[in-house]
Design a protein around this motif. Structure first.
Motif, PDB file in Angstrom:
ATOM      1  N   UNK A  16       0.779  -1.230   0.000  1.00 23.14           N
ATOM      2  CA  UNK A  16       0.000   0.000   0.000  1.00 23.14           C
ATOM      3  C   UNK A  16       0.808   1.275   0.000  1.00 23.14           C
ATOM      4  N   UNK A  17       2.138   1.168  -0.034  1.00 23.61           N
ATOM      5  CA  UNK A  17       3.000   2.357  -0.005  1.00 23.61           C
ATOM      6  C   UNK A  17       3.668   2.519  -1.376  1.00 23.61           C
ATOM      7  N   UNK A  18       3.497   3.690  -1.989  1.00 27.52           N
ATOM      8  CA  UNK A  18       4.116   3.985  -3.276  1.00 27.52           C
ATOM      9  C   UNK A  18       5.589   4.335  -3.057  1.00 27.52           C
ATOM     10  N   UNK A  19       6.468   3.438  -3.464  1.00 25.14           N
ATOM     11  CA  UNK A  19       7.895   3.642  -3.203  1.00 25.14           C
ATOM     12  C   UNK A  19       8.439   4.848  -3.971  1.00 25.14           C
ATOM     13  N   UNK A  20       7.872   5.115  -5.152  1.00 27.86           N
ATOM     14  CA  UNK A  20       8.303   6.288  -5.899  1.00 27.86           C
ATOM     15  C   UNK A  20       8.000   7.573  -5.154  1.00 27.86           C
ATOM     16  N   UNK A  21       6.853   7.611  -4.477  1.00 30.70           N
ATOM     17  CA  UNK A  21       6.482   8.793  -3.696  1.00 30.70           C
ATOM     18  C   UNK A  21       7.447   8.990  -2.532  1.00 30.70           C
ATOM     19  N   UNK A  22       7.890   7.883  -1.933  1.00 32.68           N
ATOM     20  CA  UNK A  22       8.881   7.974  -0.856  1.00 32.68           C
ATOM     21  C   UNK A  22      10.160   8.615  -1.385  1.00 32.68           C
ATOM     22  N   UNK A  23      10.604   8.165  -2.550  1.00 31.86           N
ATOM     23  CA  UNK A  23      11.826   8.711  -3.152  1.00 31.86           C
ATOM     24  C   UNK A  23      11.668  10.206  -3.429  1.00 31.86           C
ATOM     25  N   UNK A  59      11.729   1.890   3.465  1.00 34.77           N
ATOM     26  CA  UNK A  59      11.055   3.110   3.016  1.00 34.77           C
ATOM     27  C   UNK A  59      10.592   3.942   4.200  1.00 34.77           C
ATOM     28  N   UNK A  60      10.035   3.268   5.207  1.00 32.20           N
ATOM     29  CA  UNK A  60       9.578   3.972   6.399  1.00 32.20           C
ATOM     30  C   UNK A  60      10.747   4.637   7.124  1.00 32.20           C
ATOM     31  N   UNK A  61      11.867   3.941   7.176  1.00 28.02           N
ATOM     32  CA  UNK A  61      13.054   4.500   7.829  1.00 28.02           C
ATOM     33  C   UNK A  61      13.545   5.745   7.076  1.00 28.02           C
ATOM     34  N   UNK A  62      13.476   5.718   5.760  1.00 29.06           N
ATOM     35  CA  UNK A  62      13.893   6.882   4.968  1.00 29.06           C
ATOM     36  C   UNK A  62      12.979   8.087   5.241  1.00 29.06           C
ATOM     37  N   UNK A  63      11.677   7.829   5.297  1.00 25.92           N
ATOM     38  CA  UNK A  63      10.734   8.911   5.598  1.00 25.92           C
ATOM     39  C   UNK A  63      10.996   9.464   6.992  1.00 25.92           C
TER      40      UNK A  63
END
Length: 204
Positions: A16-23, A59-63
């Protein structure tokens, strides 16, 4: 012969998490609408009891690193109304239960309050029968389970009742070292949950 136009690939979405949006967010290129969508995805993720898969944990850690840490992540989520704000405030209340719930002074006051009302409104079925150092942390776990079941309205109501309970305990331990700081965050939590829950119910 002319080749058909190549279809644009959908962005990669995991759990459910868009990895591109995280980037894009970490790079500072995500617009307000994109941030709101990402906040909704992250809120749903951190409300789950099971740990995420490795790509999503990364991804969560990056955010989290981008916004500044655990508390800052909740503050970031709180900027977005609806599910992100409600989940952020519920988890903030759970943190208070974990931080102060096992202190002896808090347990003593809780025991006195429960002698008059064993199960305050909206806490029946969630507050353990025995009042000890585990009572409030266990209540926090119950609230997180409700989040994991995606029952946000019920989780919000139980969290609000728990915050109200803390506001009754806080003033009575205001002179006790180590727990003297409970009253103010408990009241802020109660007010914040009340506001977020009302707005969430109006949106449904």
């Amino acid at each position: 012969m002319r080749r058909p136009a190549r279809r644009r690939q959908d962005p990669v979405t995991v759990e459910g998490v868009a990895l591109g949006a995280v980037h894009e967010f970490v790079a500072g290129r995500l617009d307000d609408a994109g941030q709101a969508a990402l906040a909704d995805q992250i809120a749903a993720l951190i409300g789950q009891p099971e740990p995420p898969s490795t790509p999503i944990a990364s991804a969560l850690r990056r955010v989290m690193q981008h916004v500044g840490g655990d508390e800052e992540l909740l503050a970031w989520l709180d900027r977005f109304p609806g599910r992100p704000r409600l989940i952020a405030r519920v988890l903030g209340l759970v943190a208070l239960l974990d931080r102060f719930g096992d202190r002896l002074a808090v347990v003593a006051v809780l025991r006195e309050l429960r002698e008059r009302m064993p199960y305050p409104k909206d806490l029946a079925g969630h507050l353990p029968a025995v009042t000890d150092e585990d009572t409030l942390p266990v209540l926090g776990g119950e609230i997180k389970m409700l989040l994991g079941e995606d029952d946000l309205a019920d989780a919000g109501r139980v969290a609000l009742a728990a915050a109200t309970l803390l506001t009754k305990i806080g003033p009575r331990v205001a002179d006790v070292p180590g727990v003297e700081g409970l009253a103010s965050p408990a009241e802020r939590s109660r007010q914040g949950l009340e506001e977020a829950l009302r707005a969430f119910d109006e949106e449904r």
